[in-house]
Design a protein around this motif. Structure first.
Motif, PDB file in Angstrom:
ATOM      1  N   GLN A  37       0.764  -1.087  -0.028  1.00 15.62           N
ATOM      2  CA  GLN A  37      -0.043   0.053  -0.032  1.00 15.62           C
ATOM      3  C   GLN A  37       0.948   1.120  -0.067  1.00 15.62           C
ATOM      4  O   GLN A  37       0.678   2.149  -0.643  1.00 15.62           O
ATOM      5  CB  GLN A  37      -1.024  -0.059   1.143  1.00 15.62           C
ATOM      6  CG  GLN A  37      -1.957  -0.864   1.217  1.00 15.62           C
ATOM      7  CD  GLN A  37      -2.750  -1.108   2.232  1.00 15.62           C
ATOM      8  OE1 GLN A  37      -2.172  -0.831   3.547  1.00 15.62           O
ATOM      9  NE2 GLN A  37      -3.891  -1.710   2.262  1.00 15.62           N
ATOM     10  N   ALA A  38       2.066   1.343   0.844  1.00 15.09           N
ATOM     11  CA  ALA A  38       2.907   2.240   0.930  1.00 15.09           C
ATOM     12  C   ALA A  38       3.523   2.526  -0.511  1.00 15.09           C
ATOM     13  O   ALA A  38       3.722   3.824  -0.960  1.00 15.09           O
ATOM     14  CB  ALA A  38       3.878   2.299   1.871  1.00 15.09           C
ATOM     15  N   SER A  39       3.887   1.466  -0.966  1.00 13.17           N
ATOM     16  CA  SER A  39       4.371   1.592  -2.484  1.00 13.17           C
ATOM     17  C   SER A  39       3.725   1.882  -3.209  1.00 13.17           C
ATOM     18  O   SER A  39       3.914   2.840  -4.227  1.00 13.17           O
ATOM     19  CB  SER A  39       5.009   0.005  -2.915  1.00 13.17           C
ATOM     20  OG  SER A  39       5.601   0.179  -3.888  1.00 13.17           O
ATOM     21  N   ARG A  40       2.373   1.598  -3.464  1.00 13.52           N
ATOM     22  CA  ARG A  40       1.239   2.274  -4.342  1.00 13.52           C
ATOM     23  C   ARG A  40       1.347   3.799  -4.145  1.00 13.52           C
ATOM     24  O   ARG A  40       1.255   4.447  -5.243  1.00 13.52           O
ATOM     25  CB  ARG A  40       0.160   1.350  -4.285  1.00 13.52           C
ATOM     26  CG  ARG A  40      -0.995   2.210  -5.051  1.00 13.52           C
ATOM     27  CD  ARG A  40      -2.342   1.500  -4.903  1.00 13.52           C
ATOM     28  NE  ARG A  40      -2.608   1.522  -3.536  1.00 13.52           N
ATOM     29  CZ  ARG A  40      -3.819   1.000  -3.009  1.00 13.52           C
ATOM     30  NH1 ARG A  40      -4.574   0.255  -3.850  1.00 13.52           N
ATOM     31  NH2 ARG A  40      -4.338   0.928  -1.729  1.00 13.52           N
ATOM     32  N   VAL A  41       1.054   4.301  -3.044  1.00 11.91           N
ATOM     33  CA  VAL A  41       1.145   5.728  -2.706  1.00 11.91           C
ATOM     34  C   VAL A  41       2.365   6.334  -3.260  1.00 11.91           C
ATOM     35  O   VAL A  41       2.510   7.247  -3.914  1.00 11.91           O
ATOM     36  CB  VAL A  41       0.857   5.795  -1.235  1.00 11.91           C
ATOM     37  CG1 VAL A  41       1.155   7.339  -0.999  1.00 11.91           C
ATOM     38  CG2 VAL A  41      -0.573   5.442  -0.752  1.00 11.91           C
ATOM     39  N   GLY A  42       3.370   5.825  -2.922  1.00 12.17           N
ATOM     40  CA  GLY A  42       4.843   6.489  -3.304  1.00 12.17           C
ATOM     41  C   GLY A  42       4.927   6.504  -4.800  1.00 12.17           C
ATOM     42  O   GLY A  42       5.215   7.363  -5.689  1.00 12.17           O
ATOM     43  N   TYR A  43       4.403   5.503  -5.643  1.00  9.80           N
ATOM     44  CA  TYR A  43       4.586   5.471  -6.996  1.00  9.80           C
ATOM     45  C   TYR A  43       3.546   6.437  -7.611  1.00  9.80           C
ATOM     46  O   TYR A  43       3.945   7.164  -8.578  1.00  9.80           O
ATOM     47  CB  TYR A  43       4.132   4.199  -7.579  1.00  9.80           C
ATOM     48  CG  TYR A  43       3.681   4.036  -8.999  1.00  9.80           C
ATOM     49  CD1 TYR A  43       5.094   3.794  -9.627  1.00  9.80           C
ATOM     50  CD2 TYR A  43       2.646   4.003  -9.557  1.00  9.80           C
ATOM     51  CE1 TYR A  43       4.862   3.600 -11.003  1.00  9.80           C
ATOM     52  CE2 TYR A  43       2.555   3.795 -10.862  1.00  9.80           C
ATOM     53  CZ  TYR A  43       3.661   3.698 -11.652  1.00  9.80           C
ATOM     54  OH  TYR A  43       3.542   3.421 -13.104  1.00  9.80           O
ATOM     55  N   ARG A  44       2.410   6.562  -6.943  1.00 12.61           N
ATOM     56  CA  ARG A  44       1.192   7.631  -7.531  1.00 12.61           C
ATOM     57  C   ARG A  44       1.767   8.951  -7.206  1.00 12.61           C
ATOM     58  O   ARG A  44       1.511   9.972  -7.981  1.00 12.61           O
ATOM     59  CB  ARG A  44       0.081   7.322  -7.004  1.00 12.61           C
ATOM     60  CG  ARG A  44      -0.568   6.138  -7.590  1.00 12.61           C
ATOM     61  CD  ARG A  44      -1.898   5.691  -7.071  1.00 12.61           C
ATOM     62  NE  ARG A  44      -2.440   4.750  -7.478  1.00 12.61           N
ATOM     63  CZ  ARG A  44      -3.798   3.950  -7.196  1.00 12.61           C
ATOM     64  NH1 ARG A  44      -4.150   4.759  -6.132  1.00 12.61           N
ATOM     65  NH2 ARG A  44      -4.189   3.311  -7.803  1.00 12.61           N
ATOM     66  N   LYS A  45       2.598   9.214  -5.967  1.00 12.68           N
ATOM     67  CA  LYS A  45       2.637  10.791  -5.463  1.00 12.68           C
ATOM     68  C   LYS A  45       3.876  11.300  -5.836  1.00 12.68           C
ATOM     69  O   LYS A  45       4.073  12.240  -5.831  1.00 12.68           O
ATOM     70  CB  LYS A  45       2.254  10.880  -3.941  1.00 12.68           C
ATOM     71  CG  LYS A  45       0.964  10.585  -4.126  1.00 12.68           C
ATOM     72  CD  LYS A  45       0.363  11.092  -2.452  1.00 12.68           C
ATOM     73  CE  LYS A  45      -1.184  10.985  -2.614  1.00 12.68           C
ATOM     74  NZ  LYS A  45      -1.586  11.874  -1.521  1.00 12.68           N
ATOM     75  N   ARG A  46       5.185  10.441  -6.069  1.00 17.84           N
ATOM     76  CA  ARG A  46       6.296  10.904  -5.998  1.00 17.84           C
ATOM     77  C   ARG A  46       6.682  11.890  -7.089  1.00 17.84           C
ATOM     78  O   ARG A  46       7.181  12.845  -7.080  1.00 17.84           O
ATOM     79  CB  ARG A  46       7.354   9.772  -5.996  1.00 17.84           C
ATOM     80  CG  ARG A  46       7.534   9.167  -7.312  1.00 17.84           C
ATOM     81  CD  ARG A  46       8.561   7.843  -6.956  1.00 17.84           C
ATOM     82  NE  ARG A  46       8.644   7.117  -8.286  1.00 17.84           N
ATOM     83  CZ  ARG A  46       9.547   6.656  -8.803  1.00 17.84           C
ATOM     84  NH1 ARG A  46      10.801   6.536  -7.741  1.00 17.84           N
ATOM     85  NH2 ARG A  46       9.696   6.024  -9.845  1.00 17.84           N
ATOM     86  N   ASP A  47       5.794  11.747  -8.416  1.00 19.35           N
ATOM     87  CA  ASP A  47       6.169  12.559  -9.315  1.00 19.35           C
ATOM     88  C   ASP A  47       5.406  13.658  -9.394  1.00 19.35           C
ATOM     89  O   ASP A  47       5.792  14.835  -9.889  1.00 19.35           O
ATOM     90  CB  ASP A  47       5.692  11.920 -10.793  1.00 19.35           C
ATOM     91  CG  ASP A  47       6.790  10.728 -11.228  1.00 19.35           C
ATOM     92  OD1 ASP A  47       7.765  10.773 -10.860  1.00 19.35           O
ATOM     93  OD2 ASP A  47       6.226  10.045 -12.305  1.00 19.35           O
ATOM     94  N   SER A  48       4.369  13.971  -8.291  1.00 14.83           N
ATOM     95  CA  SER A  48       3.888  15.015  -8.313  1.00 14.83           C
ATOM     96  C   SER A  48       4.657  16.149  -7.333  1.00 14.83           C
ATOM     97  O   SER A  48       4.395  17.435  -7.071  1.00 14.83           O
ATOM     98  CB  SER A  48       2.558  14.900  -7.391  1.00 14.83           C
ATOM     99  OG  SER A  48       2.949  14.583  -6.246  1.00 14.83           O
TER     100      SER A  48
END
Length: 115
Positions: free
Chosen positions: A43-54
């Motif tokens: 779950q943390a990995s999914r959030v990191g993947y979705r938000k780090r480019d922002s």
């Protein structure tokens, strides 16, 4: 559809909601606790993947390492939409993590590679 299901997105869609140990069996079982821990890492990995480019922005460098000024916002767009548009349109001469967001970026990066 098969290509989508074999990517990260397909894996992340199958992650159970918070509290997976309650669905898997006794919360006291060590294997159940380990599966729950891995699900939380996913779950943390999914959030990191979705938000780090922002956290990136286009900017105009001044010759120092990551120094320079941010591009002005595009009139008529919200600050976030303007930042994304500047990045996608290739405006500016460089790309960096927005100033003051280094710690958040580091955490998202660590979460992304947690699994």
């Amino acid at each position: 559809m098969n290509a989508i299901n074999t990517t990260y997105a397909g894996i992340w869609r199958a992650i159970p909601s918070p509290g997976p140990e309650l669905r898997l069996g006794s919360p006291d079982d060590l294997l159940v606790q380990e599966v729950a821990r891995q699900a939380r890492l996913l779950q943390a990995s999914r959030v990191g993947y979705r938000k780090r480019d922002s956290l990136y922005e286009a900017f105009i460098p001044d010759g120092t390492p990551l120094g320079g000024r941010s591009l002005p916002p595009i009139r008529g767009l919200s600050p976030e939409a303007s930042r994304r548009a500047n990045r996608l349109l290739g405006r500016g001469n460089g790309m960096r993590v927005r100033p003051g967001r280094d710690e958040e970026f580091g955490q998202l990066q660590a979460d992304y590679f947690a699994v």
